[in-house]
Design a protein around this motif. Structure first.
Motif, PDB file in Angstrom:
ATOM      1  N   ASP A   2       0.818  -1.210   0.000  1.00 51.97           N
ATOM      2  CA  ASP A   2       0.000   0.000   0.000  1.00 51.97           C
ATOM      3  C   ASP A   2       0.854   1.263   0.000  1.00 51.97           C
ATOM      4  N   LYS A   3       2.120   1.122  -0.371  1.00 50.34           N
ATOM      5  CA  LYS A   3       2.989   2.288  -0.417  1.00 50.34           C
ATOM      6  C   LYS A   3       2.625   3.174  -1.601  1.00 50.34           C
ATOM      7  N   LYS A   4       2.775   4.469  -1.386  1.00 46.63           N
ATOM      8  CA  LYS A   4       2.415   5.439  -2.406  1.00 46.63           C
ATOM      9  C   LYS A   4       3.573   5.642  -3.376  1.00 46.63           C
ATOM     10  N   VAL A   5       3.270   5.541  -4.656  1.00 39.43           N
ATOM     11  CA  VAL A   5       4.283   5.670  -5.709  1.00 39.43           C
ATOM     12  C   VAL A   5       3.951   6.878  -6.570  1.00 39.43           C
ATOM     13  N   LEU A   6       4.957   7.720  -6.796  1.00 41.23           N
ATOM     14  CA  LEU A   6       4.802   8.862  -7.683  1.00 41.23           C
ATOM     15  C   LEU A   6       5.737   8.703  -8.874  1.00 41.23           C
ATOM     16  N   PHE A   7       5.171   8.591 -10.062  1.00 40.93           N
ATOM     17  CA  PHE A   7       5.946   8.566 -11.289  1.00 40.93           C
ATOM     18  C   PHE A   7       6.199  10.001 -11.727  1.00 40.93           C
ATOM     19  N   CYS A   8       7.457  10.377 -11.758  1.00 43.96           N
ATOM     20  CA  CYS A   8       7.826  11.700 -12.268  1.00 43.96           C
ATOM     21  C   CYS A   8       8.116  11.534 -13.749  1.00 43.96           C
ATOM     22  N   GLY A   9       7.083  11.697 -14.539  1.00 46.77           N
ATOM     23  CA  GLY A   9       7.152  11.432 -15.971  1.00 46.77           C
ATOM     24  C   GLY A   9       6.196  10.322 -16.337  1.00 46.77           C
ATOM     25  N   GLY A  10       5.444  10.515 -17.408  1.00 42.94           N
ATOM     26  CA  GLY A  10       4.435   9.522 -17.806  1.00 42.94           C
ATOM     27  C   GLY A  10       4.604   9.051 -19.231  1.00 42.94           C
ATOM     28  N   GLY A  11       5.860   8.940 -19.685  1.00 43.12           N
ATOM     29  CA  GLY A  11       6.133   8.497 -21.049  1.00 43.12           C
ATOM     30  C   GLY A  11       5.988   6.995 -21.210  1.00 43.12           C
ATOM     31  N   ASN A  12       6.500   6.483 -22.336  1.00 39.40           N
ATOM     32  CA  ASN A  12       6.313   5.073 -22.673  1.00 39.40           C
ATOM     33  C   ASN A  12       6.953   4.130 -21.656  1.00 39.40           C
ATOM     34  N   MET A  13       8.179   4.438 -21.232  1.00 37.04           N
ATOM     35  CA  MET A  13       8.845   3.554 -20.277  1.00 37.04           C
ATOM     36  C   MET A  13       8.123   3.572 -18.930  1.00 37.04           C
ATOM     37  N   ASN A  16       5.063   1.504 -19.264  1.00 39.03           N
ATOM     38  CA  ASN A  16       5.405   0.084 -19.311  1.00 39.03           C
ATOM     39  C   ASN A  16       5.625  -0.473 -17.913  1.00 39.03           C
ATOM     40  N   ILE A  17       6.372   0.274 -17.086  1.00 39.76           N
ATOM     41  CA  ILE A  17       6.626  -0.145 -15.710  1.00 39.76           C
ATOM     42  C   ILE A  17       5.331  -0.140 -14.905  1.00 39.76           C
ATOM     43  N   MET A  18       4.565   0.920 -15.050  1.00 40.02           N
ATOM     44  CA  MET A  18       3.314   1.034 -14.300  1.00 40.02           C
ATOM     45  C   MET A  18       2.349  -0.082 -14.677  1.00 40.02           C
ATOM     46  N   ARG A  19       2.246  -0.380 -15.956  1.00 41.21           N
ATOM     47  CA  ARG A  19       1.357  -1.453 -16.405  1.00 41.21           C
ATOM     48  C   ARG A  19       1.740  -2.786 -15.759  1.00 41.21           C
ATOM     49  N   SER A  20       3.046  -3.047 -15.702  1.00 40.30           N
ATOM     50  CA  SER A  20       3.507  -4.302 -15.102  1.00 40.30           C
ATOM     51  C   SER A  20       3.194  -4.340 -13.612  1.00 40.30           C
ATOM     52  N   PHE A  21       3.431  -3.222 -12.914  1.00 40.70           N
ATOM     53  CA  PHE A  21       3.114  -3.137 -11.489  1.00 40.70           C
ATOM     54  C   PHE A  21       1.650  -3.499 -11.243  1.00 40.70           C
ATOM     55  N   LEU A  22       0.781  -2.863 -12.018  1.00 41.44           N
ATOM     56  CA  LEU A  22      -0.653  -3.016 -11.806  1.00 41.44           C
ATOM     57  C   LEU A  22      -1.139  -4.397 -12.232  1.00 41.44           C
ATOM     58  N   THR A  23      -0.643  -4.888 -13.362  1.00 44.62           N
ATOM     59  CA  THR A  23      -1.065  -6.194 -13.866  1.00 44.62           C
ATOM     60  C   THR A  23      -0.670  -7.312 -12.918  1.00 44.62           C
ATOM     61  N   ASN A  31      -2.874   3.765  -5.358  1.00 44.51           N
ATOM     62  CA  ASN A  31      -1.601   4.137  -4.737  1.00 44.51           C
ATOM     63  C   ASN A  31      -0.632   4.795  -5.713  1.00 44.51           C
ATOM     64  N   VAL A  32      -1.065   4.979  -6.950  1.00 49.40           N
ATOM     65  CA  VAL A  32      -0.165   5.488  -7.996  1.00 49.40           C
ATOM     66  C   VAL A  32      -0.592   6.876  -8.452  1.00 49.40           C
ATOM     67  N   THR A  33       0.366   7.783  -8.444  1.00 47.95           N
ATOM     68  CA  THR A  33       0.181   9.115  -9.028  1.00 47.95           C
ATOM     69  C   THR A  33       1.240   9.318 -10.104  1.00 47.95           C
ATOM     70  N   VAL A  34       0.826   9.909 -11.207  1.00 46.71           N
ATOM     71  CA  VAL A  34       1.750  10.214 -12.296  1.00 46.71           C
ATOM     72  C   VAL A  34       1.753  11.717 -12.523  1.00 46.71           C
ATOM     73  N   GLN A  35       2.944  12.298 -12.511  1.00 50.62           N
ATOM     74  CA  GLN A  35       3.066  13.702 -12.888  1.00 50.62           C
ATOM     75  C   GLN A  35       3.561  13.757 -14.323  1.00 50.62           C
ATOM     76  N   GLU A  36       2.742  14.298 -15.185  1.00 53.18           N
ATOM     77  CA  GLU A  36       3.034  14.376 -16.616  1.00 53.18           C
ATOM     78  C   GLU A  36       2.596  15.741 -17.130  1.00 53.18           C
ATOM     79  N   LEU A  37       3.480  16.422 -17.859  1.00 53.71           N
ATOM     80  CA  LEU A  37       3.204  17.790 -18.288  1.00 53.71           C
ATOM     81  C   LEU A  37       2.104  17.894 -19.347  1.00 53.71           C
ATOM     82  N   LEU A  38       1.912  16.848 -20.137  1.00 50.68           N
ATOM     83  CA  LEU A  38       0.917  16.894 -21.206  1.00 50.68           C
ATOM     84  C   LEU A  38      -0.453  16.443 -20.688  1.00 50.68           C
TER      85      LEU A  38
END
Length: 267
Positions: A2-13, A16-23, A31-38
């Motif tokens: 239940d640890k909180k994860v922040l992705f700094c960047g939401g590009g393809n890589m 890919n990592i996030m999809r594997s984590f969740l799957t 528990n996942v937040t993504v910071q993405e400029l677009l």
């Protein structure tokens, strides 16, 4: 977890990592937040994975357990400036930015922080292949267990000295190229000797999977398995003779050496 994860960047890589984590159920989307400029990219990630995707994640940073830096190397400085004052005690800063060393990350976020550098597995789509990891001295055994659990969702995890990262990039990350080219050559050879391209591909792919499985299960050296296939005066040894005479092995070694030299020269 239940640890909180922040992705700094939401590009393809990062995706890919996030999809594997969740799957693989390593963590849940809540528990996942993504910071993405677009904004369009944020909308896509939110709709596709049900995670929290925002253009400004400053409101979520104080409670973050793992900051995963997934941006281009020249953007690391701006990312670390933003997160530096929000890294709580015990939080991990993990970077997949190519070429950015542990020492550089310590300079940017503080040498008292837990810093992890990762070269991700490029074959994570198949769930096989290694991610390379090195850490600073603040990362303890429990931290490594947590990091390994997350990265094992991509395939396998290998802790190595940072001095080997450039070599790992060429040998492991780019290593799939040599296998793809071998498969390509074998498919063309199959077509040349009379199979349809579809059948040739199917045979080669299954042979590849079978060989990998046998070597993994038995732990045998490939030369032992080649010897088992090579009956005196037989079909296999005839093909082997030509392969050796054309310098197959030396070509692979020289090609890999060139790739490693290139990786070491990129800074």
């Amino acid at each position: 977890m239940d640890k909180k994860v922040l992705f700094c960047g939401g590009g393809n890589m990062a995706e890919n990592i996030m999809r594997s984590f969740l799957t693989k159920g390593v963590t849940g989307p809540e528990n996942v937040t993504v910071q993405e400029l677009l904004q369009d990219r944020c909308d896509y990630l939110k709709d596709e994975y049900k995670v929290n995707a925002v253009t400004d994640a400053s409101a979520y940073m104080d409670g973050t357990d793992l900051f995963l830096i997934a941006v281009h190397p020249d953007q690391v400085d701006s990312v670390t400036r933003v997160i530096k004052d929000h890294i709580k005690d015990g939080a991990i800063v993990l970077s997949i930015a190519a070429g950015v060393t542990v020492a550089t990350l310590e300079e940017k976020v503080g040498s008292d922080k837990k810093v992890v550098r990762v070269m991700p597995n490029t074959l994570s789509q198949a769930g096989s292949g290694y991610s390379a990891v090195c850490t600073n001295g603040n990362v303890d055994a429990d931290d490594k267990k947590y990091v390994s659990a997350m990265l094992d969702a991509l395939g396998q995890t290998m802790y190595i000295e940072e001095s080997m990262f450039d070599t790992f990039t060429a040998f492991s990350c780019s290593g799939a190229m040599w296998v793809y080219k071998l498969v390509e050559a074998l498919i063309d050879a199959g077509v040349y000797v009379g199979f349809s391209r579809k059948y040739a591909r199917n045979i080669v792919v299954r042979n590849l999977m079978g060989v990998g499985g046998i070597l993994d299960i038995t732990g045998a050296h490939p030369c032992v398995k080649v010897d088992e296939l090579s009956s005196p005066g037989g079909v296999t040894v005839e093909g082997l003779k030509v392969l050796e005479s054309k310098g197959f092995k030396s070509a692979v070694v020289e090609s890999m050496d060139a790739a490693v030299s290139k990786a070491r020269g990129i800074k």
